[in-house]
Design a protein around this motif. Structure first.
Motif, PDB file in Angstrom:
ATOM      1  N   GLN A  72       0.749  -0.973   0.350  1.00  0.00           N
ATOM      2  CA  GLN A  72       0.046  -0.084   0.211  1.00  0.00           C
ATOM      3  C   GLN A  72       0.162   1.516  -0.009  1.00  0.00           C
ATOM      4  O   GLN A  72       2.444   1.145   0.464  1.00  0.00           O
ATOM      5  CB  GLN A  72      -1.027  -0.163   0.718  1.00  0.00           C
ATOM      6  N   ALA A  73       0.220   2.292  -0.702  1.00  0.00           N
ATOM      7  CA  ALA A  73       0.697   3.341  -0.753  1.00  0.00           C
ATOM      8  C   ALA A  73       1.090   4.385   0.638  1.00  0.00           C
ATOM      9  O   ALA A  73       2.136   5.029   0.830  1.00  0.00           O
ATOM     10  CB  ALA A  73      -0.027   4.669  -1.575  1.00  0.00           C
ATOM     11  N   GLY A  74       0.814   3.713   1.379  1.00  0.00           N
ATOM     12  CA  GLY A  74       0.840   4.628   3.176  1.00  0.00           C
ATOM     13  C   GLY A  74       2.085   3.679   3.545  1.00  0.00           C
ATOM     14  O   GLY A  74       2.725   5.076   3.800  1.00  0.00           O
ATOM     15  N   SER A  75       2.460   2.886   3.476  1.00  0.00           N
ATOM     16  CA  SER A  75       3.617   2.533   4.112  1.00  0.00           C
ATOM     17  C   SER A  75       4.879   3.283   2.701  1.00  0.00           C
ATOM     18  O   SER A  75       6.190   2.705   3.963  1.00  0.00           O
ATOM     19  CB  SER A  75       3.315   0.958   3.335  1.00  0.00           C
ATOM     20  N   VAL A  76       4.462   3.160   1.862  1.00  0.00           N
ATOM     21  CA  VAL A  76       5.490   4.132   1.249  1.00  0.00           C
ATOM     22  C   VAL A  76       5.953   5.287   1.355  1.00  0.00           C
ATOM     23  O   VAL A  76       7.259   5.854   1.693  1.00  0.00           O
ATOM     24  CB  VAL A  76       5.072   4.097  -0.019  1.00  0.00           C
ATOM     25  N   LYS A  77       4.843   5.897   2.080  1.00  0.00           N
ATOM     26  CA  LYS A  77       4.762   6.966   2.446  1.00  0.00           C
ATOM     27  C   LYS A  77       5.774   7.566   3.808  1.00  0.00           C
ATOM     28  O   LYS A  77       6.720   8.195   4.034  1.00  0.00           O
ATOM     29  CB  LYS A  77       3.761   7.754   2.713  1.00  0.00           C
ATOM     30  N   LYS A  78       5.412   6.046   4.911  1.00  0.00           N
ATOM     31  CA  LYS A  78       6.302   6.314   6.132  1.00  0.00           C
ATOM     32  C   LYS A  78       7.619   6.173   5.683  1.00  0.00           C
ATOM     33  O   LYS A  78       8.401   6.566   6.338  1.00  0.00           O
ATOM     34  CB  LYS A  78       6.165   4.880   6.612  1.00  0.00           C
ATOM     35  N   LYS A  79       8.116   5.325   4.196  1.00  0.00           N
ATOM     36  CA  LYS A  79       9.316   5.034   4.529  1.00  0.00           C
ATOM     37  C   LYS A  79      10.089   6.640   4.158  1.00  0.00           C
ATOM     38  O   LYS A  79      11.514   6.355   4.039  1.00  0.00           O
ATOM     39  CB  LYS A  79       9.847   3.730   3.276  1.00  0.00           C
ATOM     40  N   PHE A  80       9.473   7.219   3.167  1.00  0.00           N
ATOM     41  CA  PHE A  80       9.583   8.633   3.041  1.00  0.00           C
ATOM     42  C   PHE A  80       9.745   9.559   4.281  1.00  0.00           C
ATOM     43  O   PHE A  80      10.150  10.926   4.188  1.00  0.00           O
ATOM     44  CB  PHE A  80       9.665   8.886   1.456  1.00  0.00           C
ATOM     45  N   GLY A  81       9.208   8.945   5.568  1.00  0.00           N
ATOM     46  CA  GLY A  81       9.371   9.779   6.582  1.00  0.00           C
ATOM     47  C   GLY A  81       7.726  10.684   7.205  1.00  0.00           C
ATOM     48  O   GLY A  81       7.868  11.631   8.009  1.00  0.00           O
ATOM     49  N   PHE A  82       6.982  10.447   6.159  1.00  0.00           N
ATOM     50  CA  PHE A  82       5.955  10.548   6.858  1.00  0.00           C
ATOM     51  C   PHE A  82       4.803   9.820   7.112  1.00  0.00           C
ATOM     52  O   PHE A  82       4.607   8.973   7.477  1.00  0.00           O
ATOM     53  CB  PHE A  82       4.993  10.784   5.352  1.00  0.00           C
ATOM     54  N   LEU A  83       4.070  10.425   8.099  1.00  0.00           N
ATOM     55  CA  LEU A  83       3.084   9.891   9.178  1.00  0.00           C
ATOM     56  C   LEU A  83       1.777   9.692   8.513  1.00  0.00           C
ATOM     57  O   LEU A  83       1.521  10.632   7.051  1.00  0.00           O
ATOM     58  CB  LEU A  83       3.621   9.921  10.503  1.00  0.00           C
ATOM     59  N   ALA A  84       0.810   9.041   8.909  1.00  0.00           N
ATOM     60  CA  ALA A  84      -0.680   9.667   8.602  1.00  0.00           C
ATOM     61  C   ALA A  84      -1.221  10.906   9.527  1.00  0.00           C
ATOM     62  O   ALA A  84      -0.812  11.481  10.121  1.00  0.00           O
ATOM     63  CB  ALA A  84      -1.623   8.451   9.536  1.00  0.00           C
ATOM     64  N   PRO A  85      -1.667  11.462   8.279  1.00  0.00           N
ATOM     65  CA  PRO A  85      -2.098  13.118   8.368  1.00  0.00           C
ATOM     66  C   PRO A  85      -3.586  12.905   9.425  1.00  0.00           C
ATOM     67  O   PRO A  85      -4.157  12.127   9.768  1.00  0.00           O
ATOM     68  CB  PRO A  85      -2.603  13.313   6.641  1.00  0.00           C
ATOM     69  N   SER A  86      -3.230  14.271   9.680  1.00  0.00           N
ATOM     70  CA  SER A  86      -4.399  14.907  11.152  1.00  0.00           C
ATOM     71  C   SER A  86      -5.339  14.393  10.648  1.00  0.00           C
ATOM     72  O   SER A  86      -6.545  13.999  11.591  1.00  0.00           O
ATOM     73  CB  SER A  86      -4.080  16.179  11.971  1.00  0.00           C
ATOM     74  N   THR A  87      -5.974  14.707   9.661  1.00  0.00           N
ATOM     75  CA  THR A  87      -7.618  14.519   8.514  1.00  0.00           C
ATOM     76  C   THR A  87      -7.226  13.305   7.401  1.00  0.00           C
ATOM     77  O   THR A  87      -6.284  13.774   6.874  1.00  0.00           O
ATOM     78  CB  THR A  87      -8.547  15.065   9.043  1.00  0.00           C
ATOM     79  N   THR A  88      -8.741  12.833   7.149  1.00  0.00           N
ATOM     80  CA  THR A  88      -9.078  12.453   5.254  1.00  0.00           C
ATOM     81  C   THR A  88      -9.055  13.112   4.658  1.00  0.00           C
ATOM     82  O   THR A  88      -9.404  13.367   3.888  1.00  0.00           O
ATOM     83  CB  THR A  88      -8.430  11.068   5.463  1.00  0.00           C
ATOM     84  N   THR A  89      -9.565  13.775   5.571  1.00  0.00           N
ATOM     85  CA  THR A  89     -10.955  14.906   4.817  1.00  0.00           C
ATOM     86  C   THR A  89     -10.450  16.229   3.530  1.00  0.00           C
ATOM     87  O   THR A  89      -9.737  16.716   4.651  1.00  0.00           O
ATOM     88  CB  THR A  89     -11.954  15.061   6.131  1.00  0.00           C
ATOM     89  N   PRO A  90     -10.483  15.954   2.462  1.00  0.00           N
ATOM     90  CA  PRO A  90     -10.315  17.066   1.403  1.00  0.00           C
ATOM     91  C   PRO A  90     -10.889  18.068   0.913  1.00  0.00           C
ATOM     92  O   PRO A  90     -12.447  18.187   2.531  1.00  0.00           O
ATOM     93  CB  PRO A  90     -10.561  15.954   0.169  1.00  0.00           C
ATOM     94  N   PHE A  91     -10.439  19.139   1.074  1.00  0.00           N
ATOM     95  CA  PHE A  91     -11.043  20.935   1.063  1.00  0.00           C
ATOM     96  C   PHE A  91     -10.816  21.530   0.224  1.00  0.00           C
ATOM     97  O   PHE A  91      -9.964  21.348  -0.684  1.00  0.00           O
ATOM     98  CB  PHE A  91     -10.868  21.388   2.475  1.00  0.00           C
ATOM     99  N   ARG A  92     -12.039  22.631  -0.913  1.00  0.00           N
ATOM    100  CA  ARG A  92     -11.500  23.243  -1.210  1.00  0.00           C
ATOM    101  C   ARG A  92     -11.857  24.313  -1.139  1.00  0.00           C
ATOM    102  O   ARG A  92     -10.935  24.594  -0.088  1.00  0.00           O
ATOM    103  CB  ARG A  92     -13.131  23.348  -1.939  1.00  0.00           C
ATOM    104  N   ALA A  93     -10.406  25.047  -2.304  1.00  0.00           N
ATOM    105  CA  ALA A  93      -9.721  26.093  -1.302  1.00  0.00           C
ATOM    106  C   ALA A  93      -9.215  26.622  -3.625  1.00  0.00           C
ATOM    107  O   ALA A  93     -10.645  26.722  -4.789  1.00  0.00           O
ATOM    108  CB  ALA A  93      -8.719  26.029  -1.835  1.00  0.00           C
ATOM    109  N   ALA A  94      -9.168  27.969  -3.398  1.00  0.00           N
ATOM    110  CA  ALA A  94      -9.383  29.233  -4.449  1.00  0.00           C
ATOM    111  C   ALA A  94      -8.212  28.935  -5.247  1.00  0.00           C
ATOM    112  O   ALA A  94      -7.465  28.351  -4.730  1.00  0.00           O
ATOM    113  CB  ALA A  94      -9.038  30.480  -4.047  1.00  0.00           C
ATOM    114  N   LEU A  95      -8.275  28.979  -6.602  1.00  0.00           N
ATOM    115  CA  LEU A  95      -7.386  28.724  -7.413  1.00  0.00           C
ATOM    116  C   LEU A  95      -5.698  30.232  -6.875  1.00  0.00           C
ATOM    117  O   LEU A  95      -5.813  31.509  -6.553  1.00  0.00           O
ATOM    118  CB  LEU A  95      -7.454  29.207  -9.224  1.00  0.00           C
ATOM    119  N   ARG A  96      -5.227  29.839  -7.399  1.00  0.00           N
ATOM    120  CA  ARG A  96      -3.763  30.104  -6.649  1.00  0.00           C
ATOM    121  C   ARG A  96      -3.464  31.790  -8.070  1.00  0.00           C
ATOM    122  O   ARG A  96      -2.838  31.057  -8.925  1.00  0.00           O
ATOM    123  CB  ARG A  96      -2.783  29.751  -6.542  1.00  0.00           C
ATOM    124  N   ALA A  97      -3.306  32.724  -7.605  1.00  0.00           N
ATOM    125  CA  ALA A  97      -2.951  34.106  -8.446  1.00  0.00           C
ATOM    126  C   ALA A  97      -1.703  33.577  -8.257  1.00  0.00           C
ATOM    127  O   ALA A  97      -0.815  33.316  -8.156  1.00  0.00           O
ATOM    128  CB  ALA A  97      -3.703  35.408  -8.085  1.00  0.00           C
TER     129      ALA A  97
END
Length: 368
Positions: free
Chosen positions: A343-368
């Motif tokens: 699973q991709a999550g295990s790969v992320k851990k090998k690169f120093g990432f832990l599980a995010p604090s939330t898995t809920t996406p959010f929407r945002a404006a385009l960047r100028a």
């Protein structure tokens, strides 16, 4: 959008995706026949691994969009890139802000100029970028065109070339603020040199915010984020007794060999929290320190960013393969932390990432 509907629909499309994509052979910088990823240096090594395929966990993992392999472009390298067959050349997006800006111009059709010096200016890049890597979030906008999908938990600290001077190992938040505003000029009795990442870096923006830095002082030099060998020009050596923002995940990856090693001679990782190191272990045994990553000031979630319409079921622009690619299915980019080697999550851990604090996406404006 209905986030559960997006995740379920995306996961249902090609969960067991074929590895026989129609893209050109996987390498760091292909001309992609499908989806293109640009942006953050913090995430580039792990995204390259997931895009090209990796056995780092003991099981083969490759993130694909349906049957399509994807192309992930580094934050640095040549001043310009061509991302798709027949597409235009445009300035290389260097950093989170520059990557999200490139995605925004790919969506809205306005001309794009990269923050990379010497690249082409005012280029129409419509349809040339599909995903941005971002080490920082954005202001949530209910109907924003962009969708920020949590990727993994990182933490922000600093690297230093202070050698054996123990004062460099634990520089607190107030002192970091003074160093980068140039009101504090020494650490442990020696002159300190503050080095800030290049403009457009999410790590730069996050560090300024987390350390409470107002205006950078005139003493500050400019480097390339997470590279402690040279300054931003690529030839001036990283100074002695220097301090620069550093992603803990990048430090883990550079020490273990999972990522590209850009550590300068005698450079160490410090911590702004006394008694709480950003990582533990040394060399190939370096791992994230969960207590530091959980800190509300220095911990941070990272993201992959897409156009919301393209991953929303029922929208005229909906792209089932792109939605599948960024979903939380086992080998996909949105997969959370996992102990399973496939699973991709295990790969992320090998690169120093832990599980995010939330898995809920959010929407945002385009960047100028």
């Amino acid at each position: 959008m209905n986030k559960k509907k997006f995740i379920a629909a995306a996961a249902a499309v090609g969960v067991a995706a074929s590895l026989f994509g129609v893209a050109s052979p996987a390498n760091a910088e292909p001309v992609s026949a499908s989806y293109v990823v640009v942006g953050s240096d913090t995430l580039q090594d792990v995204l390259n691994a997931l895009s090209n395929g990796t056995n780092i966990t003991g099981g083969f993992v490759r993130s694909t969009g349906g049957s399509f392999n994807i192309g992930s472009f580094d934050a640095t390298g040549s001043v310009s890139i061509q991302t798709k067959s027949g597409g235009v050349r445009f300035g290389r997006p260097n950093g989170s802000g520059d990557g999200v800006r490139a995605l925004s111009r790919s969506i809205d059709g306005a001309n794009y100029t990269s923050a990379t010096p010497g690249g082409p200016t005012n280029v129409n890049i419509t349809g040339q970028v599909d995903i941005a890597r971002s080490s920082s979030g954005a202001t949530a906008v209910a109907n924003g065109p962009l969708l920020y999908i949590p990727f993994g938990r990182d933490a922000l600290s600093y690297a230093h070339s202070g050698g054996t001077n123990a004062a460099f190992d634990n520089i607190d938040q107030a002192t970091l603020k003074g160093i980068f505003e140039c009101t504090i000029t020494t650490v442990g009795g020696v002159t300190v040199v503050p080095v800030i990442p290049q403009s457009g870096s999410g790590t730069r923006a996050d560090f300024l915010s987390k350390a409470g830095i107002g205006t950078l002082g005139a003493c500050v030099q400019v480097g390339q984020e997470h590279d402690t060998r040279f300054l931003a020009d690529g030839s001036t050596p990283f100074p002695a007794n220097a301090v620069t923002p550093m992603s803990a995940a990048q430090w883990v990856a550079q020490n273990t060999g999972a990522g590209i090693d850009r550590r300068g001679t005698d450079v160490e990782l410090g911590s702004p929290i006394a008694g709480t190191p950003a990582v533990t272990g040394t060399g190939t045994a370096t791992v994230p320190n969960a207590a530091f990553y959980a800190n509300t000031t220095w911990g941070r979630d990272t993201y992959i960013v897409v156009e919301n319409a393209r991953v929303t079921v029922g929208d005229p622009k909906y792209d089932a393969n792109l939605a599948n690619l960024v979903s939380n299915a086992s080998s996909k980019l949105g997969n959370s932390q996992s102990v399973l080697p496939s699973q991709a999550g295990s790969v992320k851990k090998k690169f120093g990432f832990l599980a995010p604090s939330t898995t809920t996406p959010f929407r945002a404006a385009l960047r100028a």
